[in-house]
Design a protein around this motif. Structure first.
Motif, PDB file in Angstrom:
ATOM      1  N   GLU A 163       0.759  98.192 -41.544  1.00 31.63           N
ATOM      2  CA  GLU A 163       0.616  97.225 -40.454  1.00 31.63           C
ATOM      3  C   GLU A 163       1.126  95.857 -40.903  1.00 31.63           C
ATOM      4  O   GLU A 163       0.948  95.469 -42.055  1.00 31.63           O
ATOM      5  N   ARG A 164       1.702  95.155 -39.970  1.00 31.41           N
ATOM      6  CA  ARG A 164       1.991  93.725 -40.121  1.00 31.41           C
ATOM      7  C   ARG A 164       0.921  93.025 -39.295  1.00 31.41           C
ATOM      8  O   ARG A 164       0.722  93.344 -38.119  1.00 31.41           O
ATOM      9  N   ARG A 165       0.193  92.083 -39.915  1.00 35.75           N
ATOM     10  CA  ARG A 165      -0.951  91.453 -39.252  1.00 35.75           C
ATOM     11  C   ARG A 165      -0.723  89.965 -39.076  1.00 35.75           C
ATOM     12  O   ARG A 165      -0.163  89.298 -39.942  1.00 35.75           O
ATOM     13  N   TRP A 166      -1.228  89.462 -37.934  1.00 31.29           N
ATOM     14  CA  TRP A 166      -1.241  88.034 -37.651  1.00 31.29           C
ATOM     15  C   TRP A 166      -2.679  87.665 -37.330  1.00 31.29           C
ATOM     16  O   TRP A 166      -3.260  88.152 -36.364  1.00 31.29           O
ATOM     17  N   GLN A 167      -3.246  86.791 -38.142  1.00 23.23           N
ATOM     18  CA  GLN A 167      -4.651  86.431 -38.009  1.00 23.23           C
ATOM     19  C   GLN A 167      -4.778  85.049 -37.408  1.00 23.23           C
ATOM     20  O   GLN A 167      -4.122  84.114 -37.850  1.00 23.23           O
ATOM     21  N   GLY A 168      -5.650  84.905 -36.416  1.00 24.76           N
ATOM     22  CA  GLY A 168      -5.919  83.612 -35.813  1.00 24.76           C
ATOM     23  C   GLY A 168      -7.070  82.904 -36.508  1.00 24.76           C
ATOM     24  O   GLY A 168      -7.630  83.379 -37.488  1.00 24.76           O
ATOM     25  N   TYR A 169      -7.417  81.749 -35.982  1.00 20.15           N
ATOM     26  CA  TYR A 169      -8.538  80.984 -36.508  1.00 20.15           C
ATOM     27  C   TYR A 169      -9.841  81.723 -36.227  1.00 20.15           C
ATOM     28  O   TYR A 169      -9.976  82.432 -35.234  1.00 20.15           O
ATOM     29  N   LYS A 170     -10.825  81.540 -37.120  1.00 19.68           N
ATOM     30  CA  LYS A 170     -12.164  82.124 -36.997  1.00 19.68           C
ATOM     31  C   LYS A 170     -12.114  83.653 -36.863  1.00 19.68           C
ATOM     32  O   LYS A 170     -12.879  84.252 -36.121  1.00 19.68           O
ATOM     33  N   TYR A 171     -11.204  84.271 -37.613  1.00 24.14           N
ATOM     34  CA  TYR A 171     -11.068  85.732 -37.552  1.00 24.14           C
ATOM     35  C   TYR A 171     -10.681  86.275 -38.920  1.00 24.14           C
ATOM     36  O   TYR A 171      -9.816  85.718 -39.597  1.00 24.14           O
ATOM     37  N   ILE A 172     -11.366  87.345 -39.350  1.00 26.34           N
ATOM     38  CA  ILE A 172     -11.040  88.067 -40.581  1.00 26.34           C
ATOM     39  C   ILE A 172     -10.898  89.536 -40.197  1.00 26.34           C
ATOM     40  O   ILE A 172     -11.859  90.141 -39.708  1.00 26.34           O
ATOM     41  N   PRO A 173      -9.723  90.151 -40.383  1.00 21.44           N
ATOM     42  CA  PRO A 173      -9.551  91.547 -39.971  1.00 21.44           C
ATOM     43  C   PRO A 173     -10.541  92.499 -40.643  1.00 21.44           C
ATOM     44  O   PRO A 173     -10.975  93.466 -40.050  1.00 21.44           O
ATOM     45  N   THR A 174     -10.882  92.207 -41.898  1.00 22.36           N
ATOM     46  CA  THR A 174     -11.804  93.081 -42.634  1.00 22.36           C
ATOM     47  C   THR A 174     -13.193  92.445 -42.743  1.00 22.36           C
ATOM     48  O   THR A 174     -13.856  92.550 -43.771  1.00 22.36           O
TER      49      THR A 174
END
Length: 197
Positions: free
Chosen positions: A31-42
């Protein structure tokens, strides 16, 4: 993906599954991931119970407070590999890293019994966060977590087990050098598992 009350992120990827005549099955995901503010994928990972609440002297911190302070680290990637040996044993490893964060690597390695042995549940794993480089992967410190779970299945949907967890606490010796002392925890568990097929 969205964590209610916090931020969101996006991922685009490819998943492949190979069946080796029922002997060795291989699954991969990238996966290619794009993370926004106040967010952790894991956010809800192996460290969640360790990081959920932390009391250091009079300073209290929580995972929710940490989410509130997250700024976007930019894009990153995620890779996952699953090997299944005839449904008896599974081995999984995944790694996640952000492009611009030199300390942002997260690794999970785990193995467990498949569903071919009807009464026994067993799994073990190793997790490491904030990985800097390859030499840093298998050093046991306060960023490492080891676990093993052994259980009994009285019914196909129920698991009675004990979860053994090892974390590592920094401690200074007489010369002021830091060493990491293992902290062991045993958690009795009753799990209800209802597969959706």
């Amino acid at each position: 993906a969205k964590i209610t009350g916090f931020g969101s992120g996006t991922a685009l990827g490819i998943e492949t599954n190979f069946n080796g005549l029922g002997i060795l099955n291989l699954g991969t995901r990238f996966e290619r991931r794009w993370q926004g503010y106040k967010y952790i994928p894991t956010n809800f990972d192996a460290f969640y119970e360790v990081d959920r609440y932390n009391l250091n002297g009079l300073a209290f911190s929580s995972k929710a407070q940490m989410l509130n302070k997250v700024v976007s680290p930019g894009p990153g990637y995620f890779g996952d590999l699953l090997l299944d040996f005839m449904g008896f044993t599974q081995v999984r490893g995944w790694y996640s890293k952000y492009d611009i964060d030199p300390n942002g690597g997260i690794l999970h390695l785990g193995t467990g019994l498949g569903n071919k042995i009807p009464m026994i549940h067993a799994e073990a794993g190793y997790d490491k966060k904030y990985i800097r480089d390859g030499k840093d992967v298998f050093t046991l410190d306060d960023r490492s977590l080891l676990y093993a779970e052994l259980g009994y299945k009285p019914y196909p949907f129920m698991i009675i087990s004990a979860l053994y967890t090892w974390t590592f606490r920094p401690e200074s010796d007489a010369r002021g050098e830091i060493r990491y002392v293992p902290e062991k925890r045993v958690t009795p568990k009753v799990s209800f598992v209802f597969p959706i097929n």
